[in-house]
Design an enzyme around this catalytic site. Structure first.
Site, PDB file in Angstrom:
ATOM      1  N   ASN A 215     -28.841  82.247  -4.964  1.00 19.63           N
ATOM      2  CA  ASN A 215     -30.296  82.292  -5.133  1.00 19.63           C
ATOM      3  C   ASN A 215     -30.940  82.109  -3.758  1.00 19.63           C
ATOM      4  OD1 ASN A 215     -30.910  79.380  -4.606  1.00 19.63           O
ATOM      5  ND2 ASN A 215     -29.476  79.152  -6.309  1.00 19.63           N
ATOM      6  N   GLY A 276     -30.238  58.516  -4.286  1.00 23.47           N
ATOM      7  CA  GLY A 276     -29.849  59.930  -4.292  1.00 23.47           C
ATOM      8  C   GLY A 276     -31.089  60.782  -4.477  1.00 23.47           C
ATOM      9  N   ALA A 280     -30.723  70.456  -4.339  1.00 14.10           N
ATOM     10  CA  ALA A 280     -30.038  71.754  -4.236  1.00 14.10           C
ATOM     11  C   ALA A 280     -30.338  72.641  -5.440  1.00 14.10           C
ATOM     12  CB  ALA A 280     -28.534  71.535  -4.115  1.00 14.10           C
ATOM     13  N   ASP A 284     -26.059  77.481 -11.868  1.00 13.64           N
ATOM     14  CA  ASP A 284     -25.571  76.921 -13.140  1.00 13.64           C
ATOM     15  C   ASP A 284     -24.344  77.677 -13.648  1.00 13.64           C
ATOM     16  OD1 ASP A 284     -27.542  74.894 -13.486  1.00 13.64           O
ATOM     17  OD2 ASP A 284     -28.999  76.452 -13.960  1.00 13.64           O
ATOM     18  N   PRO A 311     -20.535  72.576 -13.287  1.00 15.48           N
ATOM     19  CA  PRO A 311     -20.929  71.231 -13.708  1.00 15.48           C
ATOM     20  C   PRO A 311     -22.355  70.920 -13.253  1.00 15.48           C
ATOM     21  CG  PRO A 311     -19.413  71.131 -11.848  1.00 15.48           C
ATOM     22  CD  PRO A 311     -19.502  72.559 -12.243  1.00 15.48           C
ATOM     23  N   ASP A 312     -23.074  70.081 -13.998  1.00 19.31           N
ATOM     24  CA  ASP A 312     -24.406  69.628 -13.600  1.00 19.31           C
ATOM     25  C   ASP A 312     -24.227  68.376 -12.727  1.00 19.31           C
ATOM     26  OD1 ASP A 312     -26.954  68.411 -13.430  1.00 19.31           O
ATOM     27  OD2 ASP A 312     -27.593  69.503 -15.220  1.00 19.31           O
ATOM     28  N   ILE A 313     -24.453  68.543 -11.436  1.00 21.88           N
ATOM     29  CA  ILE A 313     -24.186  67.446 -10.479  1.00 21.88           C
ATOM     30  C   ILE A 313     -25.143  66.280 -10.733  1.00 21.88           C
ATOM     31  CG2 ILE A 313     -23.994  66.859  -8.028  1.00 21.88           C
ATOM     32  CD1 ILE A 313     -23.682  69.936  -7.529  1.00 21.88           C
ATOM     33  N   PHE A 330     -35.057  67.152  -9.009  1.00 28.54           N
ATOM     34  CA  PHE A 330     -36.091  68.191  -8.972  1.00 28.54           C
ATOM     35  C   PHE A 330     -36.011  69.022 -10.245  1.00 28.54           C
ATOM     36  CE2 PHE A 330     -38.425  68.675  -4.964  1.00 28.54           C
ATOM     37  CZ  PHE A 330     -37.978  67.534  -4.337  1.00 28.54           C
ATOM     38  N   LYS A 348     -31.181  63.315 -17.530  1.00 29.97           N
ATOM     39  CA  LYS A 348     -30.332  63.119 -16.347  1.00 29.97           C
ATOM     40  C   LYS A 348     -30.423  61.691 -15.811  1.00 29.97           C
ATOM     41  CE  LYS A 348     -30.566  68.058 -15.252  1.00 29.97           C
ATOM     42  NZ  LYS A 348     -30.236  69.097 -14.285  1.00 29.97           N
TER      43      LYS A 348
HETATM   44  N1  CTP Z   1     -28.810  70.385 -10.628  1.00 31.56           N
HETATM   45  C1  CTP Z   1     -27.543  69.957 -10.307  1.00 31.56           C
HETATM   46  N2  CTP Z   1     -26.468  70.654 -10.747  1.00 31.56           N
HETATM   47  C2  CTP Z   1     -26.622  71.775 -11.498  1.00 31.56           C
HETATM   48  C3  CTP Z   1     -27.912  72.209 -11.817  1.00 31.56           C
HETATM   49  C4  CTP Z   1     -28.988  71.501 -11.359  1.00 31.56           C
HETATM   50  O1  CTP Z   1     -27.406  68.950  -9.601  1.00 31.56           O
HETATM   51  N3  CTP Z   1     -25.550  72.440 -11.901  1.00 31.56           N
HETATM   52  C5  CTP Z   1     -29.967  69.572 -10.190  1.00 31.56           C
HETATM   53  C6  CTP Z   1     -30.878  70.230  -9.183  1.00 31.56           C
HETATM   54  O2  CTP Z   1     -30.487  69.888  -7.865  1.00 31.56           O
HETATM   55  C7  CTP Z   1     -32.244  69.634  -9.544  1.00 31.56           C
HETATM   56  C8  CTP Z   1     -32.133  69.381 -11.042  1.00 31.56           C
HETATM   57  O3  CTP Z   1     -30.745  69.349 -11.354  1.00 31.56           O
HETATM   58  O4  CTP Z   1     -32.440  68.387  -8.914  1.00 31.56           O
HETATM   59  C9  CTP Z   1     -32.810  70.370 -11.943  1.00 31.56           C
HETATM   60  O5  CTP Z   1     -32.403  71.664 -11.658  1.00 31.56           O
HETATM   61  P1  CTP Z   1     -33.027  72.890 -12.459  1.00 31.56           P
HETATM   62  O6  CTP Z   1     -32.406  74.148 -11.957  1.00 31.56           O
HETATM   63  O7  CTP Z   1     -34.510  72.801 -12.494  1.00 31.56           O
HETATM   64  O8  CTP Z   1     -32.616  72.595 -13.944  1.00 31.56           O
HETATM   65  P2  CTP Z   1     -31.323  72.726 -14.753  1.00 31.56           P
HETATM   66  O9  CTP Z   1     -30.880  71.343 -15.073  1.00 31.56           O
HETATM   67  O10 CTP Z   1     -30.319  73.617 -14.107  1.00 31.56           O
HETATM   68  O11 CTP Z   1     -31.878  73.387 -16.108  1.00 31.56           O
HETATM   69  P3  CTP Z   1     -32.506  74.839 -16.346  1.00 31.56           P
HETATM   70  O12 CTP Z   1     -31.975  75.752 -15.295  1.00 31.56           O
HETATM   71  O13 CTP Z   1     -32.053  75.185 -17.712  1.00 31.56           O
HETATM   72  O14 CTP Z   1     -34.013  74.661 -16.265  1.00 31.56           O
END
Ligand code: CTP
Length: 403
Positions: A215, A276, A280, A284, A311-313, A330, A348
């Site tokens: 992106n 933290g 980033a 996803d 994974p969602d960090i 964010f 989260k």
């Molecule tokens: N984030 C993360 N790891 C991921 C996805 C997101 O750490 N795999 C973190 C981003 O750094 C940000 C927050 O989660 O601080 C929200 O990211 P965002 O893209 O808005 O939301 P998502 O949780 O990915 O949900 P969606 O895309 O469905 O809105």
């Protein structure tokens, strides 16, 4: 790429800039401009040596409010040798020659700059520039050790080619580095003792030898947040996706490409951090790799690519969070900003969330400004007008420190 150090919240601060006789003296003009842009008042003293290379008028023309060039100036300036010590918040000597370092070490007060340095009790920073033999001379080494012991901060010198054609340590440090160290000297140190972990930039998920899924995140928001924390005295570790922001040498920067690499680095480091801030734009999803080598189109008209989840960090870090840690996240949204921010804050386990519309002009991924909605754990929420990302960064830490 230096937008992340364009802070302009220093109104009311003053730096006294000392300039000595070195070919690098002309660079101090740019330094003056950078400090003026940050809202800082700058006064200047040129040594006799400096005046062989550069004129006081240039500093006046670029906005220095006072320039000293002689030891014994006019009648209305009888105490010019004491004035910076009484009124400036920090003294930056750039470039600093072997001579000024020796005079400062021994407390000599035989010209205006050495008098002012002797009478200055605030933070003193020196950016040396000289021939490598002069830098490595035992006398200079001894003087630098004494000054460092007394709390004088050294910025550089760097290694490289110097004016006389020699190569070695003695080049003036980069202006970015001198600039941010000066800013740090006049910043509050209200984040001292914190260890801040920041993720920034996009991630890249490889599909074949030449293609990837990603992106357009520039990483500017995260880089500004990292710099704001560093300026305010925090220890900072940055986990950066594939973008190239300049950071000071003492900042720990870990470069990664994929979401999995970012996840591994962040989860390993998180237990030793106090704070933290995960900015980033993590992918996803990742394409299931095509295999070795480059995918060949060989007459195909359509192509389907299968994806797997990453994974969602932030969520994982949130689930590991202890009571003595704070976590900021964010939310990049195109609609329902407030609802999505609230739901992500809870899901989260965050202390603060910054939500921004990525589809408005002047906001989001590649913009230098942003319009954000902030919401904390206690339900306090604010909508901030469109602001430079550096200012948003500063305000985020203000808000978190109020909790
Ligand atoms: N984030 C993360 N790891 C991921 C996805 C997101 O750490 N795999 C973190 C981003 O750094 C940000 C927050 O989660 O601080 C929200 O990211 P965002 O893209 O808005 O939301 P998502 O949780 O990915 O949900 P969606 O895309 O469905 O809105």
């Amino acid at each position: 790429m230096n937008e992340h150090i364009n802070f302009d919240c220093f109104l009311g601060k003053r730096i006294h800039l000392g300039v000595c006789g070195s070919i690098a003296a002309y660079k101090s003009l740019d330094l003056l401009r950078m400090y003026r842009k940050a809202g800082i008042e700058v006064s200047v003293t040129l040594t006799d040596g400096a005046q062989e290379f550069i004129k006081g008028l240039s500093f006046e023309a670029l906005g220095a409010f006072k320039v000293w060039q002689k030891m014994f100036p006019t009648v209305d300036d009888t105490f010019g040798h004491l004035e910076p010590g009484q009124a400036a918040d920090a003294m930056v000597i750039c470039p600093a020659t072997a001579s000024i370092l020796a005079r400062m070490t021994h407390g000599l007060a035989d010209d205006m700059l050495s008098c002012q340095a002797l009478a200055f009790n605030g933070p003193k920073l020196v950016a040396p520039a000289m021939n490598p033999n002069m830098w490595n001379a035992p006398a200079t080494k001894h003087n630098c050790a004494v000054l460092a012991e007394r709390g004088v901060e050294f910025i550089g010198p760097d290694c490289g080619d110097v004016a006389c054609g020699d190569h070695g340590k003695g080049r003036l440090a980069s202006l970015e580095s001198i600039y941010v160290h000066g800013l740090r000297a006049v910043s509050p140190d209200d984040m001292c003792g914190k260890h801040v972990l920041i993720t920034l930039g996009p991630t890249r998920e490889k599909w074949d030898a030449v293609r990837f899924w990603s992106n357009p995140s520039s990483g500017l928001m995260g880089a500004s947040i990292a710099m704001a924390a560093w300026l305010r005295g925090a220890k900072v570790t940055v986990i950066s996706g594939p973008v190239n922001w300049w950071f000071p040498e003492d900042m720990n920067v870990i470069k990664v490409d994929t979401a999995r690499e970012m996840f591994d680095a962040a989860t390993a480091l998180w237990p030793e951090c106090t704070t933290g801030c995960l900015t980033a734009a993590v992918a996803d999803f990742k394409p299931i790799p095509h295999g070795e080598g480059k995918f060949k189109k060989s007459g195909r008209e359509n192509l389907s690519v299968e994806f797997d989840t990453n994974p969602d960090i932030l969520k994982t870090i949130g689930s590991m969070k202890r009571d003595d840690q704070e976590l900021v996240g964010f939310a990049a949204e195109t609609s329902n900003i407030r609802e999505s921010a609230k739901s992500k804050l809870e899901k989260k386990n965050l202390d603060l969330i910054i939500a921004n519309p990525i589809n408005l002009p002047g906001a989001g991924f590649e913009s230098s400004t942003n319009s954000v909605y902030v919401l904390d754990r206690a339900g306090r929420n604010e909508e901030w007008p469109n602001l430079p990302k550096t200012e948003i960064a500063w305000r985020i830490w203000d808000l978190l420190l109020q909790n």
